[in-house]
Design a protein around this motif. Structure first.
Motif, PDB file in Angstrom:
ATOM      1  N   GLY A  25       3.316 -18.318  21.672  1.00  0.00           N
ATOM      2  CA  GLY A  25       2.609 -18.991  20.581  1.00  0.00           C
ATOM      3  C   GLY A  25       3.525 -19.670  19.584  1.00  0.00           C
ATOM      4  O   GLY A  25       4.405 -20.450  19.956  1.00  0.00           O
ATOM      5  N   THR A  26       3.337 -19.313  18.319  1.00  0.00           N
ATOM      6  CA  THR A  26       3.998 -20.015  17.206  1.00  0.00           C
ATOM      7  C   THR A  26       5.523 -19.972  17.263  1.00  0.00           C
ATOM      8  O   THR A  26       6.191 -20.944  16.899  1.00  0.00           O
ATOM      9  CB  THR A  26       3.555 -19.358  15.866  1.00  0.00           C
ATOM     10  OG1 THR A  26       2.157 -19.141  15.942  1.00  0.00           O
ATOM     11  CG2 THR A  26       3.875 -20.231  14.696  1.00  0.00           C
ATOM     12  N   GLY A  27       6.047 -18.824  17.598  1.00  0.00           N
ATOM     13  CA  GLY A  27       7.505 -18.727  17.701  1.00  0.00           C
ATOM     14  C   GLY A  27       8.225 -18.520  16.380  1.00  0.00           C
ATOM     15  O   GLY A  27       9.402 -18.885  16.249  1.00  0.00           O
ATOM     16  N   SER A  28       7.574 -17.895  15.400  1.00  0.00           N
ATOM     17  CA  SER A  28       8.299 -17.671  14.136  1.00  0.00           C
ATOM     18  C   SER A  28       9.399 -16.625  14.322  1.00  0.00           C
ATOM     19  O   SER A  28      10.450 -16.719  13.685  1.00  0.00           O
ATOM     20  CB  SER A  28       7.344 -17.290  12.997  1.00  0.00           C
ATOM     21  OG  SER A  28       6.780 -16.026  13.222  1.00  0.00           O
ATOM     22  N   ASN A  29       9.190 -15.650  15.184  1.00  0.00           N
ATOM     23  CA  ASN A  29      10.276 -14.705  15.484  1.00  0.00           C
ATOM     24  C   ASN A  29      11.410 -15.409  16.247  1.00  0.00           C
ATOM     25  O   ASN A  29      12.576 -15.123  16.014  1.00  0.00           O
ATOM     26  CB  ASN A  29       9.758 -13.511  16.297  1.00  0.00           C
ATOM     27  CG  ASN A  29       9.152 -12.445  15.405  1.00  0.00           C
ATOM     28  OD1 ASN A  29       9.858 -11.814  14.609  1.00  0.00           O
ATOM     29  ND2 ASN A  29       7.843 -12.248  15.499  1.00  0.00           N
ATOM     30  N   ALA A  77       9.165 -12.157  22.135  1.00  0.00           N
ATOM     31  CA  ALA A  77       8.814 -12.430  20.738  1.00  0.00           C
ATOM     32  C   ALA A  77       7.446 -13.099  20.715  1.00  0.00           C
ATOM     33  O   ALA A  77       7.338 -14.315  20.796  1.00  0.00           O
ATOM     34  CB  ALA A  77       9.872 -13.327  20.101  1.00  0.00           C
ATOM     35  N   GLY A  78       6.403 -12.252  20.682  1.00  0.00           N
ATOM     36  CA  GLY A  78       5.055 -12.793  20.743  1.00  0.00           C
ATOM     37  C   GLY A  78       4.730 -13.286  22.146  1.00  0.00           C
ATOM     38  O   GLY A  78       3.987 -14.250  22.319  1.00  0.00           O
ATOM     39  N   ILE A  94       9.282  -7.024  20.194  1.00  0.00           N
ATOM     40  CA  ILE A  94       8.876  -6.681  18.829  1.00  0.00           C
ATOM     41  C   ILE A  94       7.369  -6.526  18.812  1.00  0.00           C
ATOM     42  O   ILE A  94       6.634  -7.329  19.412  1.00  0.00           O
ATOM     43  CB  ILE A  94       9.368  -7.722  17.794  1.00  0.00           C
ATOM     44  CG1 ILE A  94       9.082  -7.196  16.379  1.00  0.00           C
ATOM     45  CG2 ILE A  94       8.759  -9.111  18.000  1.00  0.00           C
ATOM     46  CD1 ILE A  94      10.056  -7.661  15.336  1.00  0.00           C
ATOM     47  N   HIS A  95       6.917  -5.453  18.152  1.00  0.00           N
ATOM     48  CA  HIS A  95       5.492  -5.138  18.153  1.00  0.00           C
ATOM     49  C   HIS A  95       5.037  -4.895  16.708  1.00  0.00           C
ATOM     50  O   HIS A  95       5.713  -4.183  15.961  1.00  0.00           O
ATOM     51  CB  HIS A  95       5.249  -3.890  19.012  1.00  0.00           C
ATOM     52  CG  HIS A  95       3.796  -3.546  19.134  1.00  0.00           C
ATOM     53  ND1 HIS A  95       2.942  -4.257  19.949  1.00  0.00           N
ATOM     54  CD2 HIS A  95       3.047  -2.598  18.518  1.00  0.00           C
ATOM     55  CE1 HIS A  95       1.722  -3.746  19.836  1.00  0.00           C
ATOM     56  NE2 HIS A  95       1.757  -2.741  18.979  1.00  0.00           N
ATOM     57  N   GLU A 137       9.090  -8.605  10.344  1.00  0.00           N
ATOM     58  CA  GLU A 137       9.551  -8.748  11.739  1.00  0.00           C
ATOM     59  C   GLU A 137      10.768  -9.669  11.815  1.00  0.00           C
ATOM     60  O   GLU A 137      11.715  -9.409  12.564  1.00  0.00           O
ATOM     61  CB  GLU A 137       8.439  -9.337  12.612  1.00  0.00           C
ATOM     62  CG  GLU A 137       7.279  -8.392  12.864  1.00  0.00           C
ATOM     63  CD  GLU A 137       6.212  -9.015  13.760  1.00  0.00           C
ATOM     64  OE1 GLU A 137       6.557  -9.703  14.737  1.00  0.00           O
ATOM     65  OE2 GLU A 137       5.014  -8.819  13.478  1.00  0.00           O
TER      66      GLU A 137
HETATM   67  C1  GRF Z   1       4.202 -11.166  16.101  1.00  0.00           C
HETATM   68  O1  GRF Z   1       3.450 -10.451  15.152  1.00  0.00           O
HETATM   69  C2  GRF Z   1       4.642 -10.251  17.212  1.00  0.00           C
HETATM   70  O2  GRF Z   1       4.985  -8.972  16.775  1.00  0.00           O
HETATM   71  C3  GRF Z   1       3.393 -10.187  18.047  1.00  0.00           C
HETATM   72  O3  GRF Z   1       2.904 -11.518  18.044  1.00  0.00           O
HETATM   73  C4  GRF Z   1       3.331 -12.173  16.849  1.00  0.00           C
HETATM   74  C5  GRF Z   1       4.089 -13.385  17.268  1.00  0.00           C
HETATM   75  O4  GRF Z   1       4.388 -14.231  16.218  1.00  0.00           O
HETATM   76  N1  GRF Z   1       3.625  -9.613  19.323  1.00  0.00           N
HETATM   77  P1  GRF Z   1       5.400 -15.445  16.408  1.00  0.00           P
HETATM   78  O5  GRF Z   1       4.977 -16.230  17.629  1.00  0.00           O
HETATM   79  O6  GRF Z   1       6.789 -14.888  16.541  1.00  0.00           O
HETATM   80  O7  GRF Z   1       5.239 -16.258  15.156  1.00  0.00           O
END
Ligand code: GRF
Length: 193
Positions: A18-22, A92-93, A113-114, A179
């Motif tokens: 998805g978004t990829g903020s991590n 990461a997501g 990451i959870h 996170e």
């Molecule tokens: C994060 O909350 C991660 O822990 C979960 O999905 C979300 C992903 O966010 N598994 P992002 O794509 O990194 O913005």
């Protein structure tokens, strides 16, 4: 964690859906001197994942495989990872569950990451479930990936207070900000830095 390819930094792939903020926070971290990792590949099962844009922005290789046929996607992915000498995978997501066979090939070299304080609230909708149970705290966890969902060895956790007016959305936002700090810290810890 023991690595062997002899590159100066650990060649890392980040898997997103998805978004990829991590992912963004990991890229930022990887560019610092203290980082033991270099991000060489962004993988997604979703061609529309917003986070794929970071590949172009930071000149990182990207790969998309839709996982409709999991076995064949995983086999293609495994050879792609091998050809690119990937040593570490950071989920990461990433919203797909990797098979036992895949995990075995990267045993002890996949982190996730959870958004909960594992072992509480494995799986989806963690924030909603924590609120329904009237928890006072929630948080996030970085852990090694094992063949049982969200159950591998915990590397690091960060606790977040749940306020009286908390909603699932506000909690998600608060925890996501944590996170972004936790994942780099966990990577340093994994490599005893
Ligand atoms: C994060 O909350 C991660 O822990 C979960 O999905 C979300 C992903 O966010 N598994 P992002 O794509 O990194 O913005």
């Amino acid at each position: 964690m023991v690595l062997s390819t002899g590159y100066s930094k650990i060649r890392t792939a980040v898997f997103i859906s998805g978004t990829g903020s991590n992912l963004k926070s990991l890229i930022r971290f990887s560019k610092t001197n203290k980082s033991p990792i270099s991000i060489e590949l962004i993988f997604s099962n979703n061609s529309k994942a917003k986070g794929l844009a970071f590949a172009k922005l930071h000149k990182i290789k990207k790969k998309v495989l839709n996982f409709k046929n999991k076995n064949s996607s995983e086999n293609k992915l495994l050879s792609f990872l091998k050809n690119n000498n990937i040593e570490l995978i950071c989920l990461a997501g990433f919203m797909k569950i990797l098979s036992k066979n895949f995990i075995k090939k990267f045993e002890g070299k996949i982190l996730n990451i959870h958004p909960s304080l594992l072992p509480k609230y494995k799986g989806l909708n963690t924030h909603k479930r924590a609120l329904n149970n009237k928890e006072k705290h929630s948080g996030c966890t970085v852990h090694f990936v094992s063949s049982r969902l969200d159950s591998g060895k915990i590397v690091l956790q960060k606790k977040t207070k749940i306020s009286k007016k908390e909603t699932a959305a506000s909690l998600a936002k608060k925890i996501l900000a944590q996170e972004h700090k936790l994942y780099p810290k966990a990577i340093l810890k994994v490599f005893n830095l």
